[in-house]
Design an enzyme around this catalytic site. Structure first.
Site, mmCIF file in Angstrom:
data_model
loop_
_atom_site.group_PDB
_atom_site.id
_atom_site.type_symbol
_atom_site.label_atom_id
_atom_site.label_comp_id
_atom_site.label_asym_id
_atom_site.label_seq_id
_atom_site.Cartn_x
_atom_site.Cartn_y
_atom_site.Cartn_z
ATOM 1 N N THR A 1 2.402 -2.104 8.779
ATOM 2 C CA THR A 1 2.783 -3.144 9.738
ATOM 3 C C THR A 1 3.066 -4.485 9.076
ATOM 4 O O THR A 1 3.614 -5.383 9.719
ATOM 5 C CB THR A 1 1.643 -3.386 10.747
ATOM 6 O OG1 THR A 1 0.477 -3.780 9.999
ATOM 7 C CG2 THR A 1 1.338 -2.129 11.561
ATOM 8 N N ARG B 1 7.096 -34.344 7.969
ATOM 9 C CA ARG B 1 6.010 -34.070 8.921
ATOM 10 C C ARG B 1 5.409 -32.693 8.689
ATOM 11 O O ARG B 1 4.226 -32.467 8.985
ATOM 12 C CB ARG B 1 6.503 -34.211 10.359
ATOM 13 C CG ARG B 1 7.483 -33.143 10.813
ATOM 14 C CD ARG B 1 8.045 -33.446 12.201
ATOM 15 N NE ARG B 1 8.832 -32.359 12.762
ATOM 16 C CZ ARG B 1 10.086 -32.071 12.416
ATOM 17 N NH1 ARG B 1 10.692 -32.774 11.470
ATOM 18 N NH2 ARG B 1 10.733 -31.078 12.991
ATOM 19 N N HIS B 2 6.206 -31.786 8.140
ATOM 20 C CA HIS B 2 5.690 -30.435 7.895
ATOM 21 C C HIS B 2 4.675 -30.431 6.745
ATOM 22 O O HIS B 2 3.743 -29.638 6.739
ATOM 23 C CB HIS B 2 6.842 -29.482 7.607
ATOM 24 C CG HIS B 2 7.845 -29.443 8.712
ATOM 25 N ND1 HIS B 2 7.518 -29.022 9.981
ATOM 26 C CD2 HIS B 2 9.147 -29.820 8.750
ATOM 27 C CE1 HIS B 2 8.579 -29.122 10.758
ATOM 28 N NE2 HIS B 2 9.587 -29.610 10.041
ATOM 29 N N HIS C 1 9.193 -24.758 7.309
ATOM 30 C CA HIS C 1 8.173 -25.538 8.023
ATOM 31 C C HIS C 1 6.752 -25.302 7.519
ATOM 32 O O HIS C 1 5.919 -26.191 7.603
ATOM 33 C CB HIS C 1 8.209 -25.230 9.524
ATOM 34 C CG HIS C 1 9.378 -25.867 10.220
ATOM 35 N ND1 HIS C 1 9.478 -25.959 11.593
ATOM 36 C CD2 HIS C 1 10.514 -26.440 9.724
ATOM 37 C CE1 HIS C 1 10.619 -26.572 11.919
ATOM 38 N NE2 HIS C 1 11.276 -26.859 10.802
ATOM 39 N N ASP D 1 0.859 -1.180 0.000
ATOM 40 C CA ASP D 1 0.000 0.000 0.000
ATOM 41 C C ASP D 1 0.900 1.238 0.000
ATOM 42 O O ASP D 1 2.122 1.139 -0.198
ATOM 43 C CB ASP D 1 -1.018 -0.028 1.160
ATOM 44 C CG ASP D 1 -0.391 0.208 2.531
ATOM 45 O OD1 ASP D 1 0.852 0.337 2.616
ATOM 46 O OD2 ASP D 1 -1.143 0.273 3.526
ATOM 47 N N CYS E 1 2.959 -3.435 3.870
ATOM 48 C CA CYS E 1 2.140 -2.281 4.238
ATOM 49 C C CYS E 1 2.809 -1.673 5.471
ATOM 50 O O CYS E 1 3.989 -1.946 5.724
ATOM 51 C CB CYS E 1 0.673 -2.661 4.456
ATOM 52 S SG CYS E 1 0.318 -3.751 5.842
HETATM 53 C C1 RB5 Z 1 -2.058 2.462 6.601
HETATM 54 O O1 RB5 Z 1 -2.112 3.609 7.367
HETATM 55 C C2 RB5 Z 1 -1.877 1.252 7.487
HETATM 56 O O2 RB5 Z 1 -3.038 0.996 8.209
HETATM 57 C C3 RB5 Z 1 -1.480 0.044 6.681
HETATM 58 O O3 RB5 Z 1 -0.309 0.318 5.964
HETATM 59 C C4 RB5 Z 1 -1.173 -1.225 7.456
HETATM 60 O O4 RB5 Z 1 -0.295 -0.983 8.509
HETATM 61 C C5 RB5 Z 1 -2.327 -2.050 7.838
HETATM 62 O O5 RB5 Z 1 -2.201 -3.173 8.327
#
Ligand code: RB5
Length: 146
Positions: A71, A136-137, A102, A12, A69
């Site tokens: 996070t 096993r994986h 795995h 994003d 993105c």
């Molecule tokens: C965008 O602000 C943010 O929410 C997005 O990049 C991400 O972290 C969502 O999981």
């Protein structure tokens, strides 16, 4: 037909610069990079981009995918809704290696607001250089798919 060493990238708006670094990095390693954007820094919706990249992997057009993105979490959640996709968010190289060895992950997600460029590229290297161990994986991955 799955194309060896073709990788899809998407993100994003929060991860455009890091996505470009990842694209350059993996291209130098001989990967054909299918970068499906976006290119604009305008705010966009990560589920759209996670889904599009996941479909490129699930269809067999790309062997692997890397999505980003802020996070890494939201775009990973969207990608994992596509049947056949196993995507993990990684902020460390151990996890990046293990999701291949795995979990037979076919996609990696990274948070551009979580890790810096150097760590992110190390994570990418760990993911791309590891191989699924099977055994096993494989039983467990089959259970995920079922
Ligand atoms: C965008 O602000 C943010 O929410 C997005 O990049 C991400 O972290 C969502 O999981």
């Amino acid at each position: 037909m799955t194309i060896e060493k073709r990788i899809v990238l998407s993100s994003d708006h929060a991860a455009i610069a890091l996505r470009q670094s990842v694209a350059d990095h993996v291209a130098k390693q001989g990967w054909e990079v299918i970068d499906i954007g976006p290119t604009s820094p305008e705010s966009t919706h990560y589920p759209l981009h996670g889904k599009a990249a996941a479909e490129a992997v699930a269809s067999g057009d790309c062997q692997l995918g890397i999505i980003l993105c802020g996070t890494g979490q939201g775009i990973m959640m969207a990608a994992n809704k596509v049947p056949g996709i196993r995507c993990g968010v990684c902020s460390d190289t151990f996890s990046a290696r293990m999701i291949r060895q795995h979990n037979d992950a076919n996609m990696l997600s990274i948070g551009a607001r979580v890790v810096g460029e150097g760590t992110a590229l190390d994570i990418v290297d760990a993911f791309l250089s590891a191989e699924f161990e099977g055994g096993r994986h494989a039983t467990r991955v089959d259970m995920i798919e079922a």
